[in-house]
Scaffold this active site. Structure first.
Site, mmCIF file in Angstrom:
data_model
loop_
_atom_site.group_PDB
_atom_site.id
_atom_site.type_symbol
_atom_site.label_atom_id
_atom_site.label_comp_id
_atom_site.label_asym_id
_atom_site.label_seq_id
_atom_site.Cartn_x
_atom_site.Cartn_y
_atom_site.Cartn_z
ATOM 1 N N GLU A 139 0.878 -1.167 0.000
ATOM 2 C CA GLU A 139 0.000 0.000 0.000
ATOM 3 C C GLU A 139 0.914 1.215 0.000
ATOM 4 O O GLU A 139 1.675 1.432 0.949
ATOM 5 C CB GLU A 139 -0.892 -0.012 1.246
ATOM 6 C CG GLU A 139 -1.835 1.176 1.319
ATOM 7 C CD GLU A 139 -2.439 1.335 2.698
ATOM 8 O OE1 GLU A 139 -2.533 2.486 3.159
ATOM 9 O OE2 GLU A 139 -2.794 0.318 3.327
ATOM 10 N N CYS B 113 -3.433 7.331 5.371
ATOM 11 C CA CYS B 113 -3.399 6.958 3.956
ATOM 12 C C CYS B 113 -4.704 7.297 3.253
ATOM 13 O O CYS B 113 -4.755 7.354 2.026
ATOM 14 C CB CYS B 113 -3.094 5.465 3.809
ATOM 15 S SG CYS B 113 -4.229 4.403 4.727
#
Length: 476
Positions: A219, A253
């Protein structure tokens, strides 16, 4: 360093032999013991994390509780048994060509290497989602601790290990130099990573240089676009955006980095006022702070008369000598499109661009040019306004949000936390939720196998009661 890494991986691999053979019901009990241990030791874990991250007691206690809930979720996943995806096709001599007896299920892939994230010292770190999902799958884990919270990592590992049947199931290594030998180790069979795009590319390069390249689940970054349509409420959008943007000093994020708003409807002014009333704070590490300041400077250089880009608002710096301020820029849709792809690069921290559009029909062409994201959000009172945008967003992001904000990722069965590059390296997989276990499993098919040698999950009569698909039909 290579010797330290090698020892940790070899011990994990040895411990993994018995763990792989442990029935899922027993692994579930172990995961629940880990959850209990984390909560029991919260009083010593959160102060250590606060000293290293400045995130505060409320946030850190909440994160410990979230981490414990992840272990409990996967205990439920193991008891359900659906993760093995048991499939049985009985022999059929009448088929063309004749079909043998074929049965398939998933098995643990082996030693998993996990790179801890900077912004979640518990939930995406030593005891985070990658670790618990791998342990649930039957895989041992070796974690590379993040340099931003080394003591927290050691303490967390000690707490988890006391609840494991073999402490070597969770290895822990420290230091930048540990990354390469960990990824290259021949006994490591997959890598989980949460971090920057540059870091992810470096890990991928190491994997590509292996004689046997292995799966990489990374990620890496996300701008999480928000589309505000004319029927939305400017006041609600402004207050919600400002709160989401500055949560945790923007170090999520899922931070909303792009917001598309109708021009001349009061959204720009409301957002500017809401952001001006916010305060920043101290970021997790000096490296993250420097990256944020560089990103803000990059955007500021694009602003000016005649550019179509301007500084919209700045918040206050908050407490702390090294505190940063929230910054929001504004751009016309045409100027934003002309500035792509640079204007759509993630600026990790409390910064965003407000993009003004004249007609929502102009949005799909620009949205298609954005990089992949973990989330995409729509704000509207009239669902019909979004009909033409939804097909674009479905290809852009892994999670679509209606009249909400992307910060905060629920730990549940249905969650998907992934998306097209650079949000993740494998958009078909998630790093949060029950489905994240699939990353650490590999299928094996058994053809005409003796019944006594078949795994229990694939036997006729289904002695474990797992979900099976038999001759094309699901059976409980």
């Amino acid at each position: 360093m290579a010797q330290t890494v090698n020892a940790a991986v070899e011990r994990a691999a040895a411990a993994g032999v018995a763990w792989r053979a442990t029935p899922a019901s027993e692994r579930a009990l172990v995961l629940e013991r880990v959850a209990d241990a984390l909560l029991e030791h919260a009083g010593e874990l959160w102060p250590a994390a606060d000293a290293e991250t400045h995130l505060g007691e409320v946030r850190l206690r909440g994160e410990i509780a979230r981490t414990a809930s992840q272990f409990r979720l996967f205990a439920g996943v193991l008891r359900d048994g659906g993760h093995v995806e048991a499939v049985i096709d009985h022999a059929d001599p009448r088929a063309t060509p004749p079909r043998p007896d074929v049965r398939r299920m998933n098995h643990p892939i082996g030693v998993v290497a996990v790179f801890s994230a900077s912004n979640f010292p518990f939930a995406f770190s030593v005891a985070g989602g990658d670790t618990v999902s791998a342990l649930a799958a039957g895989c041992p884990v070796v974690v590379k601790a993040h340099e931003g919270h080394p003591r927290t990592s050691d303490l967390t590992a000690a707490v988890v290990r006391q609840a494991l049947p073999d402490p070597d199931l969770l290895g822990l290594v420290h230091g930048f130099d540990a990354g390469a030998p960990l990824v290259r180790h021949p006994l490591v069979t997959a890598v989980g990573f949460t971090g920057s795009q540059a870091g992810g590319r470096a890990v991928q390069a190491l994997i590509n240089d292996r004689p046997d390249p292995i799966p990489f689940y990374g990620e890496l970054g996300s701008v999480n676009p928000v589309v505000v349509l004319p029927s939305a409420d400017p006041s609600a959008v402004a207050s919600g955006f400002a709160a989401s943007l500055t949560l945790g000093v923007g170090q999520f994020c899922t931070n909303p980095g792009l917001v598309f708003v109708p021009e001349g409807s009061g959204f720009e002014q409301a957002i500017g006022a809401a952001v001006a009333a916010t305060t920043g704070g101290v970021m997790l590490t000096a490296k993250i702070r420097d990256g944020y300041l560089h990103g803000v400077e990059r955007l500021a250089k694009r602003a000016g008369p005649g550019t179509g880009v301007a500084v919209l608002a700045s918040g206050g710096p908050g407490a702390g000598q090294d505190a940063v301020t929230p910054r929001v820029f504004a751009a016309d849709l045409e100027a934003f499109a002309d500035g792509l792809p640079e204007l759509a690069e993630e600026c990790f921290g409390p910064a965003a661009i407000i993009v003004k559009y004249q007609d929502s029909s102009d949005l799909p062409a620009v949205l298609r040019r954005l990089p992949g994201s973990l989330t995409a959000t729509v704000h509207a009172a009239d669902p019909e306004e979004a009909r033409g945008i939804v097909p674009v967003l479905q290809r852009l992001a892994g999670r679509l949000i209606w009249n909400g904000w992307p910060t905060g990722v629920a730990v549940c069965w249905a969650m998907h936390h992934g998306g097209p590059w650079p949000a993740s390296t494998t958009p078909a997989h998630t790093s949060v939720g029950a489905a994240s276990i699939r990353r650490w499993l590999a299928p094996v098919a058994y053809q005409d196998w003796p019944p006594g040698l078949l795994p229990c999950e694939l036997r006729d009569g289904n002695p474990l009661g797992v979900p099976q698909r038999v001759d094309g039909r699901p059976r409980a």
